[in-house]
Scaffold this motif. Structure first.
Motif, PDB file in Angstrom:
ATOM      1  N   VAL A  91      75.674 -48.919 -26.692  1.00  0.00           N
ATOM      2  CA  VAL A  91      74.391 -48.338 -26.296  1.00  0.00           C
ATOM      3  C   VAL A  91      74.397 -48.281 -24.769  1.00  0.00           C
ATOM      4  CG1 VAL A  91      71.884 -48.614 -26.294  1.00  0.00           C
ATOM      5  CG2 VAL A  91      73.217 -49.313 -28.305  1.00  0.00           C
ATOM      6  N   VAL A  92      74.378 -47.082 -24.221  1.00  0.00           N
ATOM      7  CA  VAL A  92      74.396 -46.928 -22.769  1.00  0.00           C
ATOM      8  C   VAL A  92      72.983 -47.158 -22.238  1.00  0.00           C
ATOM      9  CG1 VAL A  92      74.864 -45.383 -20.843  1.00  0.00           C
ATOM     10  CG2 VAL A  92      76.359 -45.362 -22.858  1.00  0.00           C
ATOM     11  N   LEU A  93      72.839 -48.196 -21.444  1.00  0.00           N
ATOM     12  CA  LEU A  93      71.521 -48.552 -20.916  1.00  0.00           C
ATOM     13  C   LEU A  93      71.244 -47.906 -19.566  1.00  0.00           C
ATOM     14  CD1 LEU A  93      71.533 -52.359 -21.812  1.00  0.00           C
ATOM     15  CD2 LEU A  93      70.413 -50.493 -23.050  1.00  0.00           C
ATOM     16  N   PHE A  94      72.309 -47.604 -18.817  1.00  0.00           N
ATOM     17  CA  PHE A  94      72.136 -46.899 -17.540  1.00  0.00           C
ATOM     18  C   PHE A  94      73.430 -46.191 -17.200  1.00  0.00           C
ATOM     19  CE2 PHE A  94      72.298 -46.815 -12.820  1.00  0.00           C
ATOM     20  CZ  PHE A  94      71.225 -45.949 -12.607  1.00  0.00           C
ATOM     21  N   ASP A  95      73.348 -44.849 -17.103  1.00  0.00           N
ATOM     22  CA  ASP A  95      74.534 -44.047 -16.781  1.00  0.00           C
ATOM     23  C   ASP A  95      74.460 -43.458 -15.386  1.00  0.00           C
ATOM     24  OD1 ASP A  95      72.660 -42.026 -16.979  1.00  0.00           O
ATOM     25  OD2 ASP A  95      73.659 -40.979 -18.630  1.00  0.00           O
ATOM     26  N   GLY A  96      73.489 -43.927 -14.604  1.00  0.00           N
ATOM     27  CA  GLY A  96      73.372 -43.455 -13.235  1.00  0.00           C
ATOM     28  C   GLY A  96      72.368 -42.355 -13.024  1.00  0.00           C
ATOM     29  N   SER A  97      71.743 -41.881 -14.109  1.00  0.00           N
ATOM     30  CA  SER A  97      70.875 -40.710 -13.971  1.00  0.00           C
ATOM     31  C   SER A  97      69.386 -41.022 -14.024  1.00  0.00           C
ATOM     32  CB  SER A  97      71.217 -39.672 -15.044  1.00  0.00           C
ATOM     33  OG  SER A  97      71.068 -40.223 -16.344  1.00  0.00           O
ATOM     34  N   ASP A  98      68.962 -41.949 -14.883  1.00  0.00           N
ATOM     35  CA  ASP A  98      67.528 -42.206 -15.016  1.00  0.00           C
ATOM     36  C   ASP A  98      67.312 -43.591 -15.621  1.00  0.00           C
ATOM     37  OD1 ASP A  98      67.482 -42.071 -17.979  1.00  0.00           O
ATOM     38  OD2 ASP A  98      67.861 -39.931 -17.657  1.00  0.00           O
ATOM     39  N   LEU A  99      66.042 -43.988 -15.691  1.00  0.00           N
ATOM     40  CA  LEU A  99      65.657 -45.305 -16.213  1.00  0.00           C
ATOM     41  C   LEU A  99      64.906 -45.175 -17.535  1.00  0.00           C
ATOM     42  CD1 LEU A  99      64.510 -47.026 -12.881  1.00  0.00           C
ATOM     43  CD2 LEU A  99      66.649 -47.360 -14.120  1.00  0.00           C
ATOM     44  N   ASP A 100      65.266 -44.169 -18.325  1.00  0.00           N
ATOM     45  CA  ASP A 100      64.559 -43.923 -19.580  1.00  0.00           C
ATOM     46  C   ASP A 100      64.679 -45.087 -20.559  1.00  0.00           C
ATOM     47  OD1 ASP A 100      63.863 -41.487 -18.565  1.00  0.00           O
ATOM     48  OD2 ASP A 100      65.190 -40.298 -19.849  1.00  0.00           O
ATOM     49  N   VAL A 136      66.566 -44.761  -8.011  1.00  0.00           N
ATOM     50  CA  VAL A 136      67.797 -44.273  -8.634  1.00  0.00           C
ATOM     51  C   VAL A 136      68.371 -43.179  -7.749  1.00  0.00           C
ATOM     52  CG1 VAL A 136      68.822 -43.136 -10.635  1.00  0.00           C
ATOM     53  CG2 VAL A 136      66.988 -44.804 -10.963  1.00  0.00           C
ATOM     54  N   GLU A 137      69.617 -43.382  -7.302  1.00  0.00           N
ATOM     55  CA  GLU A 137      70.292 -42.366  -6.501  1.00  0.00           C
ATOM     56  C   GLU A 137      71.793 -42.638  -6.519  1.00  0.00           C
ATOM     57  OE1 GLU A 137      68.720 -42.700  -2.537  1.00  0.00           O
ATOM     58  OE2 GLU A 137      70.002 -44.418  -2.041  1.00  0.00           O
ATOM     59  N   ASN A 138      72.568 -41.596  -6.341  1.00  0.00           N
ATOM     60  CA  ASN A 138      74.022 -41.705  -6.198  1.00  0.00           C
ATOM     61  C   ASN A 138      74.681 -42.515  -7.314  1.00  0.00           C
ATOM     62  OD1 ASN A 138      73.878 -40.266  -3.710  1.00  0.00           O
ATOM     63  ND2 ASN A 138      73.350 -42.176  -2.646  1.00  0.00           N
ATOM     64  N   GLY A 139      74.101 -42.456  -8.524  1.00  0.00           N
ATOM     65  CA  GLY A 139      74.716 -43.112  -9.661  1.00  0.00           C
ATOM     66  C   GLY A 139      74.379 -44.574  -9.834  1.00  0.00           C
ATOM     67  N   TYR A 140      73.471 -45.108  -9.036  1.00  0.00           N
ATOM     68  CA  TYR A 140      73.076 -46.507  -9.187  1.00  0.00           C
ATOM     69  C   TYR A 140      71.560 -46.635  -9.147  1.00  0.00           C
ATOM     70  CZ  TYR A 140      72.653 -46.410  -4.032  1.00  0.00           C
ATOM     71  OH  TYR A 140      72.316 -46.079  -2.738  1.00  0.00           O
ATOM     72  N   MET A 141      71.072 -47.760  -9.632  1.00  0.00           N
ATOM     73  CA  MET A 141      69.663 -48.123  -9.458  1.00  0.00           C
ATOM     74  C   MET A 141      69.586 -49.261  -8.446  1.00  0.00           C
ATOM     75  SD  MET A 141      68.621 -50.471 -12.765  1.00  0.00           S
ATOM     76  CE  MET A 141      69.354 -49.687 -14.190  1.00  0.00           C
ATOM     77  N   GLU A 142      68.462 -49.371  -7.754  1.00  0.00           N
ATOM     78  CA  GLU A 142      68.329 -50.378  -6.706  1.00  0.00           C
ATOM     79  C   GLU A 142      66.962 -51.057  -6.780  1.00  0.00           C
ATOM     80  OE1 GLU A 142      69.878 -49.694  -2.592  1.00  0.00           O
ATOM     81  OE2 GLU A 142      67.755 -49.845  -2.059  1.00  0.00           O
ATOM     82  N   VAL A 143      66.971 -52.375  -6.691  1.00  0.00           N
ATOM     83  CA  VAL A 143      65.731 -53.158  -6.642  1.00  0.00           C
ATOM     84  C   VAL A 143      64.904 -52.696  -5.442  1.00  0.00           C
ATOM     85  CG1 VAL A 143      64.760 -55.468  -6.410  1.00  0.00           C
ATOM     86  CG2 VAL A 143      66.898 -55.145  -7.680  1.00  0.00           C
ATOM     87  N   ASN A 144      63.601 -52.495  -5.671  1.00  0.00           N
ATOM     88  CA  ASN A 144      62.764 -51.978  -4.577  1.00  0.00           C
ATOM     89  C   ASN A 144      61.421 -52.680  -4.454  1.00  0.00           C
ATOM     90  OD1 ASN A 144      61.475 -51.004  -6.830  1.00  0.00           O
ATOM     91  ND2 ASN A 144      61.553 -48.836  -6.235  1.00  0.00           N
ATOM     92  N   GLY A 145      61.271 -53.846  -5.060  1.00  0.00           N
ATOM     93  CA  GLY A 145      60.019 -54.572  -4.931  1.00  0.00           C
ATOM     94  C   GLY A 145      58.967 -54.218  -5.957  1.00  0.00           C
ATOM     95  N   SER A 146      59.315 -53.378  -6.936  1.00  0.00           N
ATOM     96  CA  SER A 146      58.332 -52.956  -7.946  1.00  0.00           C
ATOM     97  C   SER A 146      58.309 -53.872  -9.162  1.00  0.00           C
ATOM     98  CB  SER A 146      58.602 -51.513  -8.381  1.00  0.00           C
ATOM     99  OG  SER A 146      59.884 -51.389  -8.965  1.00  0.00           O
ATOM    100  N   TYR A 155      72.641 -51.766  -9.192  1.00  0.00           N
ATOM    101  CA  TYR A 155      73.288 -51.866 -10.497  1.00  0.00           C
ATOM    102  C   TYR A 155      73.765 -50.484 -10.939  1.00  0.00           C
ATOM    103  CZ  TYR A 155      71.160 -56.511 -11.084  1.00  0.00           C
ATOM    104  OH  TYR A 155      70.795 -57.822 -10.933  1.00  0.00           O
ATOM    105  N   ARG A 156      74.862 -50.473 -11.706  1.00  0.00           N
ATOM    106  CA  ARG A 156      75.357 -49.224 -12.280  1.00  0.00           C
ATOM    107  C   ARG A 156      76.149 -49.536 -13.559  1.00  0.00           C
ATOM    108  NH1 ARG A 156      80.415 -47.634  -8.153  1.00  0.00           N
ATOM    109  NH2 ARG A 156      81.888 -49.181  -9.037  1.00  0.00           N
TER     110      ARG A 156
END
Length: 243
Positions: A45-54, A68-78, A229-230
């Protein structure tokens, strides 16, 4: 018709119903490995492929809002994010990177975490030339067991975790089997089927006094540091084709 394989006149393996080399024993199901190193196999089950947080929810069950950018997600304080799907026994792969620019030290440097069932944390931290308490270093079972080795790469470099998670089991309020974790950090064994003391926590002693569900979300921690993360995928652990 295919030739028969195995034997029907060999001893029964203790504790089971199958004979040694039993020709009628169910075959392992076929799984096609990922095409690239660290790529998802066919049953993942692909949980994150770099495109979205669905596949993820954010604070209070709302939409996940990490960058989410450049194929990774990044912690942002949310806030922490959690998978919409729940899992029990599983194999989890993910890749992560702490900030290239070093800021802070000890637990204040590249801090995040990966929670199985939302309860059992494998620590994410910049542990490259960064002294902290041992059971809070990268790849530790947080607050319980330091990793067998420090396999950390330098700040900003991509690292990998491969985790095999075995959920606990209960008979009413009685613990039958504790949680076990196997963790590879950058391909190096950090824990080998280590039994957890209970759900992990900060500054407290873990225990199994309160039974909990044997499935739950994968949760990624927002600890205030912009960890990335990616390539996150997961496999439910089943031996045979259940269809």
């Amino acid at each position: 018709m295919a030739d028969s394989v195995g034997y029907s006149d060999t001893p029964v393996i203790p504790g089971g119903t199958w004979r040694v080399h039993d020709g009628d024993r169910p075959q392992p199901r076929v799984v096609t490995p990922g095409g690239d190193a660290g790529g998802p196999p066919s049953d993942a089950v692909v949980l994150f492929d770099g495109s979205d947080l669905d596949q993820w929810t954010g604070r209070d069950g709302g939409a996940a809002a990490w960058k989410v950018e450049n194929g990774y997600m990044e912690v942002n304080g949310s806030g922490d994010i959690s998978t919409r799907a729940h899992f029990g026994d599983c194999q989890l792969h993910l890749e992560w990177a702490t900030p290239e620019e070093v800021a802070g030290d000890s637990q204040g440097r590249g801090n995040s975490g990966v929670f199985l069932l939302g309860l059992y944390e494998i620590q994410v931290l910049d542990s490259f030339n960064n002294r902290t308490y041992a059971d809070g270093s990268a790849a530790s079972i947080y607050g319980q067991y330091p990793p067998l080795v420090n396999a950390s790469r330098g700040p900003g470099q991509w690292q990998s975790y491969d985790i095999v998670f075995e959920a606990p089991s209960w008979d009413g309020d009685r613990l039958v089997k504790g949680t076990h974790l196997t963790v590879l950090h950058n391909g190096i064994v950090a824990h080998h089927r280590q039994e957890a003391v209970g759900p992990t926590g900060h500054r407290d002693l873990a225990n199994y006094d309160s039974p909990h569900a044997v499935t739950g979300p994968v949760q990624l921690q927002d600890h205030g540091n912009p960890v990335r993360y990616r390539n996150i995928w997961i496999r439910r652990l089943t031996a045979y084709d259940e269809s």
